[in-house]
Motif scaffolding. Sequence first.
Motif, PDB file in Angstrom:
ATOM      1  N   UNK A   1       0.760  -0.525  -0.355  1.00 43.08           N
ATOM      2  CA  UNK A   1      -0.178  -0.192  -0.349  1.00 43.08           C
ATOM      3  C   UNK A   1       0.762   1.663  -0.452  1.00 43.08           C
ATOM      4  N   UNK A   2       2.223   0.847   1.056  1.00 43.11           N
ATOM      5  CA  UNK A   2       2.905   2.392   0.577  1.00 43.11           C
ATOM      6  C   UNK A   2       3.877   2.969  -0.547  1.00 43.11           C
ATOM      7  N   UNK A   3       3.397   2.039  -1.965  1.00 40.11           N
ATOM      8  CA  UNK A   3       4.003   2.331  -2.788  1.00 40.11           C
ATOM      9  C   UNK A   3       2.871   2.163  -4.085  1.00 40.11           C
ATOM     10  N   UNK A   4       1.279   2.551  -3.847  1.00 38.09           N
ATOM     11  CA  UNK A   4       0.533   3.348  -3.889  1.00 38.09           C
ATOM     12  C   UNK A   4      -0.526   4.579  -3.625  1.00 38.09           C
ATOM     13  N   UNK A   5      -0.945   5.543  -4.370  1.00 31.94           N
ATOM     14  CA  UNK A   5      -1.370   6.366  -3.922  1.00 31.94           C
ATOM     15  C   UNK A   5      -1.906   6.737  -2.882  1.00 31.94           C
ATOM     16  N   UNK A   6      -2.840   7.788  -2.572  1.00 33.02           N
ATOM     17  CA  UNK A   6      -3.910   7.876  -1.561  1.00 33.02           C
ATOM     18  C   UNK A   6      -5.202   7.516  -2.297  1.00 33.02           C
ATOM     19  N   UNK A   7      -5.147   7.671  -3.687  1.00 31.02           N
ATOM     20  CA  UNK A   7      -6.539   8.056  -3.957  1.00 31.02           C
ATOM     21  C   UNK A   7      -6.320   6.601  -5.422  1.00 31.02           C
ATOM     22  N   UNK A   8      -5.821   5.437  -5.139  1.00 24.67           N
ATOM     23  CA  UNK A   8      -4.894   4.369  -6.555  1.00 24.67           C
ATOM     24  C   UNK A   8      -7.075   3.899  -6.914  1.00 24.67           C
ATOM     25  N   UNK A   9      -6.318   4.183  -8.377  1.00 28.65           N
ATOM     26  CA  UNK A   9      -7.808   3.527  -8.978  1.00 28.65           C
ATOM     27  C   UNK A   9      -6.935   2.022  -9.252  1.00 28.65           C
ATOM     28  N   UNK A  10      -8.396   0.797  -8.973  1.00 29.29           N
ATOM     29  CA  UNK A  10      -7.255   0.265  -9.056  1.00 29.29           C
ATOM     30  C   UNK A  10      -8.938  -1.562  -9.675  1.00 29.29           C
ATOM     31  N   UNK A  11      -8.378  -1.556 -10.856  1.00 30.34           N
ATOM     32  CA  UNK A  11      -9.860  -2.317 -11.505  1.00 30.34           C
ATOM     33  C   UNK A  11      -9.117  -3.821 -11.891  1.00 30.34           C
ATOM     34  N   UNK A  12     -10.480  -4.665 -11.866  1.00 29.94           N
ATOM     35  CA  UNK A  12     -10.518  -6.036 -12.399  1.00 29.94           C
ATOM     36  C   UNK A  12     -11.942  -6.540 -12.873  1.00 29.94           C
ATOM     37  N   UNK A  13     -12.173  -6.210 -13.997  1.00 31.88           N
ATOM     38  CA  UNK A  13     -12.924  -6.379 -14.705  1.00 31.88           C
ATOM     39  C   UNK A  13     -13.686  -8.241 -14.309  1.00 31.88           C
ATOM     40  N   UNK A  14     -15.272  -8.483 -14.423  1.00 37.50           N
ATOM     41  CA  UNK A  14     -15.381  -9.747 -14.435  1.00 37.50           C
ATOM     42  C   UNK A  14     -16.321  -9.902 -13.917  1.00 37.50           C
ATOM     43  N   UNK A  15     -17.754 -10.723 -14.637  1.00 41.55           N
ATOM     44  CA  UNK A  15     -18.954 -11.026 -13.561  1.00 41.55           C
ATOM     45  C   UNK A  15     -18.786 -10.968 -12.204  1.00 41.55           C
TER      46      UNK A  15
ATOM     47  N   UNK B   1     -19.917 -13.264  -9.883  1.00 45.25           N
ATOM     48  CA  UNK B   1     -19.434 -14.452  -9.481  1.00 45.25           C
ATOM     49  C   UNK B   1     -18.128 -14.137  -8.859  1.00 45.25           C
ATOM     50  N   UNK B   2     -17.470 -13.101  -9.728  1.00 44.63           N
ATOM     51  CA  UNK B   2     -16.041 -13.569  -9.361  1.00 44.63           C
ATOM     52  C   UNK B   2     -15.602 -11.954  -7.624  1.00 44.63           C
ATOM     53  N   UNK B   3     -16.184 -12.332  -6.522  1.00 46.56           N
ATOM     54  CA  UNK B   3     -16.499 -11.401  -5.130  1.00 46.56           C
ATOM     55  C   UNK B   3     -15.009  -9.908  -5.230  1.00 46.56           C
ATOM     56  N   UNK B   4     -13.645 -10.316  -6.117  1.00 45.71           N
ATOM     57  CA  UNK B   4     -13.120  -8.899  -6.571  1.00 45.71           C
ATOM     58  C   UNK B   4     -12.574  -8.224  -8.093  1.00 45.71           C
ATOM     59  N   UNK B   5     -14.139  -9.006  -8.123  1.00 41.85           N
ATOM     60  CA  UNK B   5     -14.542  -7.719  -9.681  1.00 41.85           C
ATOM     61  C   UNK B   5     -14.695  -7.015  -9.275  1.00 41.85           C
ATOM     62  N   UNK B   6     -14.515  -5.495  -9.751  1.00 41.11           N
ATOM     63  CA  UNK B   6     -14.966  -4.375  -9.950  1.00 41.11           C
ATOM     64  C   UNK B   6     -14.153  -2.724  -9.804  1.00 41.11           C
ATOM     65  N   UNK B   7     -14.661  -1.393  -9.423  1.00 40.77           N
ATOM     66  CA  UNK B   7     -13.389  -1.383  -9.761  1.00 40.77           C
ATOM     67  C   UNK B   7     -13.153  -0.375  -8.207  1.00 40.77           C
ATOM     68  N   UNK B   8     -12.044  -0.360  -7.527  1.00 43.09           N
ATOM     69  CA  UNK B   8     -12.219   0.147  -6.100  1.00 43.09           C
ATOM     70  C   UNK B   8     -10.926   1.110  -6.067  1.00 43.09           C
ATOM     71  N   UNK B   9     -11.643   2.127  -4.598  1.00 43.00           N
ATOM     72  CA  UNK B   9     -10.165   3.559  -5.003  1.00 43.00           C
ATOM     73  C   UNK B   9      -9.480   3.624  -3.881  1.00 43.00           C
ATOM     74  N   UNK B  10      -8.709   3.980  -3.755  1.00 45.83           N
ATOM     75  CA  UNK B  10      -7.616   4.223  -2.315  1.00 45.83           C
ATOM     76  C   UNK B  10      -7.496   2.981  -1.770  1.00 45.83           C
ATOM     77  N   UNK B  11      -6.547   3.178  -0.858  1.00 45.54           N
ATOM     78  CA  UNK B  11      -5.678   1.601  -0.156  1.00 45.54           C
ATOM     79  C   UNK B  11      -7.528   1.209   0.466  1.00 45.54           C
ATOM     80  N   UNK B  12      -8.308   1.777   1.007  1.00 41.16           N
ATOM     81  CA  UNK B  12      -8.897   0.740   1.479  1.00 41.16           C
ATOM     82  C   UNK B  12      -9.977   0.223   0.463  1.00 41.16           C
ATOM     83  N   UNK B  13     -10.284   0.667  -0.406  1.00 39.52           N
ATOM     84  CA  UNK B  13     -10.921  -0.508  -1.706  1.00 39.52           C
ATOM     85  C   UNK B  13      -9.805  -1.579  -1.824  1.00 39.52           C
ATOM     86  N   UNK B  14      -8.256  -0.902  -1.857  1.00 39.91           N
ATOM     87  CA  UNK B  14      -7.329  -2.208  -2.864  1.00 39.91           C
ATOM     88  C   UNK B  14      -7.765  -2.923  -1.473  1.00 39.91           C
ATOM     89  N   UNK B  15      -7.197  -2.667  -0.488  1.00 39.98           N
ATOM     90  CA  UNK B  15      -7.133  -3.806   0.428  1.00 39.98           C
ATOM     91  C   UNK B  15      -8.368  -4.973   0.919  1.00 39.98           C
TER      92      UNK B  15
END
Length: 132
Positions: A26-40, A42-56
């Motif tokens: 997380x220290x290597x990511x900006x506070x507002x990092x945009x993290x995207x994993x496309x998918x249906x 069915x995949x619990x981690x599919x979607x768009x995530x923002x910031x350290x909390x989202x990446x977590x």
Amino acid sequence: MTESDNTKVVQDAYAAFGSGDMPGMLALLTEDVQWDHAGPSDIPWAGSFRGHDGVGKFFTAIGENCDFLAFEPQTFLADQDRVVVLGSERIKLKANGREWETPWCHVFTVKDGKVTAFREYTDTAAIAAVFR
């Protein structure tokens, strides 16, 4: 930052992930990092995530569901602020023991020594199939 510097940031992120050092990653990511994993859904981690909390949340969903049997970043390609990584994975779903093996492509955007964006491209149909 040079392309080589940007590649090093991404390699350091993979090393932190591989050793289970989430704070280091997380220290290597900006506070507002945009993290995207496309998918249906069915995949619990599919979607768009923002910031350290989202990446977590992204990595928590993976950790709760998966056992990594192999995860290999193989090729690093850099162009200006983009680092593209080609690799492969073999993962077992904890709930049912089913596995998938697939190549992937990760695209990172790096600015001022930190990752500002991440997008994964992979065979989401193969991943979703193990959940069904």
